[in-house]
Design an enzyme around this catalytic site. Structure first.
Site, PDB file in Angstrom:
ATOM      1  N   ALA A  13       0.804  -1.217   0.000  1.00  0.00           N
ATOM      2  CA  ALA A  13       0.000   0.000   0.000  1.00  0.00           C
ATOM      3  C   ALA A  13       0.840   1.271   0.000  1.00  0.00           C
ATOM      4  CB  ALA A  13      -0.940  -0.006   1.201  1.00  0.00           C
ATOM      5  N   THR A  14       2.147   1.158   0.211  1.00  0.00           N
ATOM      6  CA  THR A  14       3.001   2.349   0.196  1.00  0.00           C
ATOM      7  C   THR A  14       4.123   2.262  -0.826  1.00  0.00           C
ATOM      8  OG1 THR A  14       4.332   1.440   2.022  1.00  0.00           O
ATOM      9  CG2 THR A  14       2.532   2.933   2.606  1.00  0.00           C
ATOM     10  N   ARG A  17       8.053  -3.473  -5.121  1.00  0.00           N
ATOM     11  CA  ARG A  17       9.413  -3.913  -5.395  1.00  0.00           C
ATOM     12  C   ARG A  17       9.398  -4.962  -6.497  1.00  0.00           C
ATOM     13  NH1 ARG A  17      10.953  -6.496  -0.015  1.00  0.00           N
ATOM     14  NH2 ARG A  17       8.897  -7.372  -0.439  1.00  0.00           N
ATOM     15  N   GLY A  81      -5.087  -6.685  -0.691  1.00  0.00           N
ATOM     16  CA  GLY A  81      -6.373  -7.249  -1.084  1.00  0.00           C
ATOM     17  C   GLY A  81      -7.472  -6.220  -1.253  1.00  0.00           C
ATOM     18  N   ASP A 240      -0.903 -10.678  -1.140  1.00  0.00           N
ATOM     19  CA  ASP A 240       0.461 -10.719  -0.620  1.00  0.00           C
ATOM     20  C   ASP A 240       0.599 -11.615   0.606  1.00  0.00           C
ATOM     21  OD1 ASP A 240      -0.933  -8.955   1.043  1.00  0.00           O
ATOM     22  OD2 ASP A 240       0.254  -7.200   0.487  1.00  0.00           O
ATOM     23  N   GLY A 408       8.534  -7.718   6.835  1.00  0.00           N
ATOM     24  CA  GLY A 408       9.483  -6.714   7.304  1.00  0.00           C
ATOM     25  C   GLY A 408       9.585  -6.612   8.801  1.00  0.00           C
TER      26      GLY A 408
END
Length: 472
Positions: A13-14, A17, A81, A240, A408
């Site tokens: 959402a930000t 990659r 999603g 994801d 992360g």
């Protein structure tokens, strides 16, 4: 020695990659080749995703692979999603996709439940009720007479939409479709009554396909533009979290996972949906996983709260790294806690002010420094993980013996220690790139190089360093 390269587009959402996963015999490694921003566009009070900017970033990433002489075996795309785009009868995109952060769905579930009860919706889908679910986006767009919806011939979820832009082929991948609260988890098909209730024809939804299915190949024009050739595009686990869960390096089924990032998602992997009074009361969700499995989980607001605080500090010239913030929290003796899942933390104008207000309204001391804010957030997350794991354990068909933290947030040693202490079970951290790794290895399985999800997990456990945190 045969070498296979798989390109994973992992888009959150930000940011997004492009990561190349290389499989050579029993050795697997990943390398990031491009990173690009993904941000909401506000226009006339509505919030959209700039899908064209994402498409351009995908093409740029393919061109980088070509310039670096990386021969790609296939491509896979995973994203967040629930969000989607509308496709016109002529195949063109009807405007930018709306963002799940758009406040237009506030109060939508309650309005929708006037025509179909909350209990009935959960019984049909097994999905956690959240205002931004696709069901309520479609419901609100219908009541607002949103023109793109009125004129759409097809609806494509974000990873499927990007794959369509690359290949010209329209599909609907199982794991991303399962986030919509429109899919029946037993039949793997869309619930026609739910679609009808929001004024959407079943013809707008493409047939559901499973992870590992070939969508198509890069269009000739994109192949020429990027210099990559007409590479296969595989429908990986498009959500994801589903790709990340495929990469949990577990050796037995007796595990829970915590995909820690902007959102924290805690759950277990089961073969059949868990839909009962307790799961309904606790608002747990049954989303699709690889090989037709179910990810029985709960969404928890995660690093979003910290990221928003960090953004506010950066605007005042205070630029803290995540390592800085870990040290700040360790050195603080602050004791106030918030509920990260309180709706007030969804998208406030000022996260700092909202945290302070919550503490004051609940009779607690408000944070007075950056360190106290970080301490409050980390300890609150660990406390919330304990609460959710307790609910999960009471509903799980097996004993949960360990918690795998991936994503992360798995690199946050302090939070891992706090979580192990709070939950009182071992926490195994890593890999941090679980989503991209899962994306790549689902492609490898599609190519016949791996047999099943347990083969994927064995390879990951052997290829990436893991760290275990035991409760103290």
């Amino acid at each position: 020695m045969t070498e296979y390269n798989f390109l994973a587009f992992d888009i959150g959402a930000t940011s997004g990659r492009a990561i190349v996963g290389t499989l050579s015999n029993d050795k697997f490694e990943v390398k990031e080749i491009n990173r690009f921003p993904n941000s909401m566009v506000e226009l006339h009070g509505r919030y959209y995703w700039n899908i064209y900017a994402l498409y351009t970033s995908l093409l740029e990433s393919l061109a980088i692979c070509s310039r670096q002489k990386i021969t790609l075996h296939s491509i896979g795309i995973d994203t967040w999603g629930v969000d989607f785009g509308y496709i016109a009868p002529d195949g063109s995109l009807l405007g930018l996709p709306r963002s799940y952060r758009d406040p237009y769905t506030e109060g939508a579930p309650e309005d929708f439940f006037k025509q179909m009860s909350r209990e009935e919706v959960y019984k049909r889908t097994g999905i956690q009720v959240m205002p931004f679910n696709t069901l309520y986006q479609l419901f609100r767009s219908g009541t607002d007479t949103f023109v793109p919806q009125k004129n759409a011939a097809k609806i494509l979820f974000i990873p499927d939409l990007l794959a369509y832009m690359l290949t010209g082929r329209m599909v609907c991948e199982y794991t991303i479709a399962s986030t919509s609260q429109l899919l029946n988890p037993q039949t793997y098909s869309f619930d026609s009554d739910l679609l009808k209730s929001v004024g959407v024809s079943s013809s707008l939804m493409s047939p559901v396909i499973m992870p590992g299915t070939l969508i198509g190949r890069l269009s000739p024009s994109i192949s020429r533009r990027t210099g990559t050739g007409e590479i296969p595009v595989i429908a990986v686990a498009g959500h994801d979290t589903a790709s990340a869960v495929a990469a949990v390096p577990a050796s037995t089924p007796h595990f829970a996972y915590l995909n820690s990032g902007t959102w924290s998602l805690m759950g277990i992997e089961v073969d059949t949906p868990i839909i009962n009074k307790e799961s309904y009361t606790n608002n747990f969700t049954n989303e699709g996983g690889v090989e037709g499995t179910i990810r029985f989980l709960k969404n928890i607001t995660g690093m979003w709260i910290l990221e928003r605080c960090r953004d506010e500090w950066m605007r005042t010239g205070l630029n803290y790294s995540y390592q800085d913030m870990e040290r700040m929290a360790e050195q603080s003796n602050f004791s106030s806690l918030i509920n990260p899942d309180d709706p007030r933390f969804a998208n406030p104008e000022s996260m700092l002010k909202e945290i302070a207000a919550y503490c004051e309204e609940t009779g607690q001391q408000a944070p007075a420094s950056e360190a106290e804010y970080v301490h409050c957030i980390f300890y609150s997350l660990a406390n919330r993980y304990k609460e959710v794991l307790g609910m999960l354990s009471s509903m799980s068909p097996f004993e949960i013996k360990q918690l795998h933290v991936i994503g992360g947030g798995s690199q946050n040693k302090l939070l891992n220690r706090l979580t192990a202490n709070a939950t009182n079970i071992p926490v195994i951290a890593g890999p941090s790139e679980a989503t991209a790794i899962g994306n790549c290895l689902i492609q490898a399985k599609s190519a016949g190089l791996l047999t099943d999800r347990w083969d994927i997990r064995r390879l990951i456990a052997a290829s990436f360093p893991l760290q275990t945190f035991r409760p103290q």
